[in-house]
Motif scaffolding. Structure first.
Motif, PDB file in Angstrom:
ATOM      1  N   GLY A  18       0.814  -1.206   0.000  1.00 37.83           N
ATOM      2  CA  GLY A  18       0.000   0.000   0.000  1.00 37.83           C
ATOM      3  C   GLY A  18       0.847   1.254   0.000  1.00 37.83           C
ATOM      4  N   GLU A  19       2.172   1.101   0.162  1.00 41.26           N
ATOM      5  CA  GLU A  19       3.075   2.252   0.209  1.00 41.26           C
ATOM      6  C   GLU A  19       3.927   2.314  -1.059  1.00 41.26           C
ATOM      7  N   THR A  20       4.576   3.459  -1.230  1.00 45.54           N
ATOM      8  CA  THR A  20       5.523   3.659  -2.317  1.00 45.54           C
ATOM      9  C   THR A  20       6.920   3.733  -1.712  1.00 45.54           C
ATOM     10  N   VAL A  21       7.862   3.033  -2.327  1.00 50.68           N
ATOM     11  CA  VAL A  21       9.232   2.982  -1.823  1.00 50.68           C
ATOM     12  C   VAL A  21      10.188   3.421  -2.933  1.00 50.68           C
ATOM     13  N   GLN A  22      11.268   4.091  -2.549  1.00 46.92           N
ATOM     14  CA  GLN A  22      12.309   4.477  -3.498  1.00 46.92           C
ATOM     15  C   GLN A  22      13.277   3.308  -3.663  1.00 46.92           C
ATOM     16  N   ILE A  23      13.443   2.852  -4.898  1.00 47.40           N
ATOM     17  CA  ILE A  23      14.300   1.714  -5.213  1.00 47.40           C
ATOM     18  C   ILE A  23      15.512   2.198  -5.993  1.00 47.40           C
ATOM     19  N   ARG A  24      16.659   1.639  -5.684  1.00 45.99           N
ATOM     20  CA  ARG A  24      17.885   1.946  -6.425  1.00 45.99           C
ATOM     21  C   ARG A  24      17.774   1.341  -7.825  1.00 45.99           C
ATOM     22  N   ARG A  25      17.962   2.166  -8.828  1.00 45.10           N
ATOM     23  CA  ARG A  25      17.918   1.703 -10.214  1.00 45.10           C
ATOM     24  C   ARG A  25      19.053   0.705 -10.465  1.00 45.10           C
ATOM     25  N   SER A  26      18.797  -0.246 -11.336  1.00 41.42           N
ATOM     26  CA  SER A  26      19.798  -1.253 -11.668  1.00 41.42           C
ATOM     27  C   SER A  26      19.440  -1.889 -13.005  1.00 41.42           C
ATOM     28  N   SER A  27      20.441  -2.462 -13.655  1.00 41.74           N
ATOM     29  CA  SER A  27      20.184  -3.229 -14.876  1.00 41.74           C
ATOM     30  C   SER A  27      19.663  -4.620 -14.537  1.00 41.74           C
ATOM     31  N   LYS A  28      19.769  -5.016 -13.277  1.00 41.42           N
ATOM     32  CA  LYS A  28      19.307  -6.335 -12.828  1.00 41.42           C
ATOM     33  C   LYS A  28      17.844  -6.258 -12.406  1.00 41.42           C
ATOM     34  N   ASP A  29      17.127  -7.375 -12.566  1.00 40.03           N
ATOM     35  CA  ASP A  29      15.724  -7.439 -12.165  1.00 40.03           C
ATOM     36  C   ASP A  29      15.578  -7.298 -10.653  1.00 40.03           C
ATOM     37  N   LEU A  30      14.370  -6.956 -10.234  1.00 39.98           N
ATOM     38  CA  LEU A  30      14.041  -6.730  -8.831  1.00 39.98           C
ATOM     39  C   LEU A  30      13.144  -7.862  -8.344  1.00 39.98           C
ATOM     40  N   ASP A  31      13.546  -8.533  -7.270  1.00 43.36           N
ATOM     41  CA  ASP A  31      12.729  -9.583  -6.665  1.00 43.36           C
ATOM     42  C   ASP A  31      11.923  -8.982  -5.518  1.00 43.36           C
ATOM     43  N   ILE A  32      10.651  -9.364  -5.436  1.00 44.89           N
ATOM     44  CA  ILE A  32       9.750  -8.824  -4.419  1.00 44.89           C
ATOM     45  C   ILE A  32       9.076  -9.985  -3.693  1.00 44.89           C
ATOM     46  N   VAL A  33       9.065  -9.904  -2.351  1.00 47.62           N
ATOM     47  CA  VAL A  33       8.347 -10.881  -1.528  1.00 47.62           C
ATOM     48  C   VAL A  33       7.533 -10.100  -0.506  1.00 47.62           C
ATOM     49  N   CYS A  34       6.228 -10.385  -0.439  1.00 48.60           N
ATOM     50  CA  CYS A  34       5.353  -9.772   0.558  1.00 48.60           C
ATOM     51  C   CYS A  34       4.765 -10.882   1.416  1.00 48.60           C
ATOM     52  N   LYS A  35       4.751 -10.635   2.731  1.00 48.29           N
ATOM     53  CA  LYS A  35       4.297 -11.645   3.685  1.00 48.29           C
ATOM     54  C   LYS A  35       3.276 -11.055   4.642  1.00 48.29           C
ATOM     55  N   THR A  36       2.329 -11.897   5.004  1.00 51.12           N
ATOM     56  CA  THR A  36       1.376 -11.596   6.062  1.00 51.12           C
ATOM     57  C   THR A  36       0.991 -12.938   6.679  1.00 51.12           C
ATOM     58  N   ALA A  37       0.664 -12.941   7.962  1.00 55.16           N
ATOM     59  CA  ALA A  37       0.384 -14.187   8.678  1.00 55.16           C
ATOM     60  C   ALA A  37      -0.827 -14.925   8.122  1.00 55.16           C
ATOM     61  N   GLU A  38      -1.772 -14.207   7.548  1.00 54.05           N
ATOM     62  CA  GLU A  38      -3.033 -14.802   7.103  1.00 54.05           C
ATOM     63  C   GLU A  38      -2.986 -15.413   5.706  1.00 54.05           C
TER      64      GLU A  38
END
Length: 151
Positions: free
Chosen positions: A57-77
């Motif tokens: 739900g938020e916006t984050v500043q990510i360091r630019r790179s030529s490599k792909d970005l992996d994302i993992v989101c977790k919640t207990a439910e």
């Protein structure tokens, strides 16, 4: 003389370095399998420059790179939501090729400033998705391709 100095700076630093910051924003959202928006999940975004932590739900500043970005989101439910955001060359890289030649392109490639990730992604809990900036439309989340369901 002023234009000559500007051209020299662009050639030495790279066009994308002049035009683009080393970071850019990514809005991360999460949804359940039935499409309900879930805010506040713990999300970790990782590329070759490190990891970036945010809440869904938020916006984050990510360091630019030529490599792909992996994302993992977790919640207990829910089962984890995972994704890969594909890094694509941005307009700064093409400006380098047209105006600055190879030196600027090499510098910007190495610094990552010539690349951009999708700016708005929606992960789905229990799924593994791929987001490609080439599918991005202004004002809308990037359309994802599914890699498969997680067990």
């Amino acid at each position: 003389m002023k234009y000559l100095a500007l051209a020299a700076v662009m050639l030495l630093t790279g066009c994308a370095s002049v035009v683009n910051d080393s970071t850019h924003p990514i809005k991360v959202e999460t949804k359940t399998i039935d499409g309900q928006l879930v805010t506040g999940a713990d999300c970790k975004l990782t590329n070759d420059y490190g990891s970036f932590i945010t809440k869904s739900g938020e916006t984050v500043q990510i360091r630019r790179s030529s490599k792909d970005l992996d994302i993992v989101c977790k919640t207990a439910e829910q089962n984890d939501a995972t994704a890969r955001a594909i890094s694509r060359a941005n307009g700064g890289m093409f400006g380098n090729i047209l105006l600055g030649g190879g030196i600027g392109a090499i510098i910007d490639h190495n610094k990552g400033t010539a690349y951009t990730y999708p700016t708005w992604v929606q992960l789905i809990f229990g799924k593994s998705l791929v987001f490609d900036r080439s599918a991005e439309k202004d004002g809308q989340p990037t359309v994802a391709a599914e890699l498969g369901s997680q067990q």
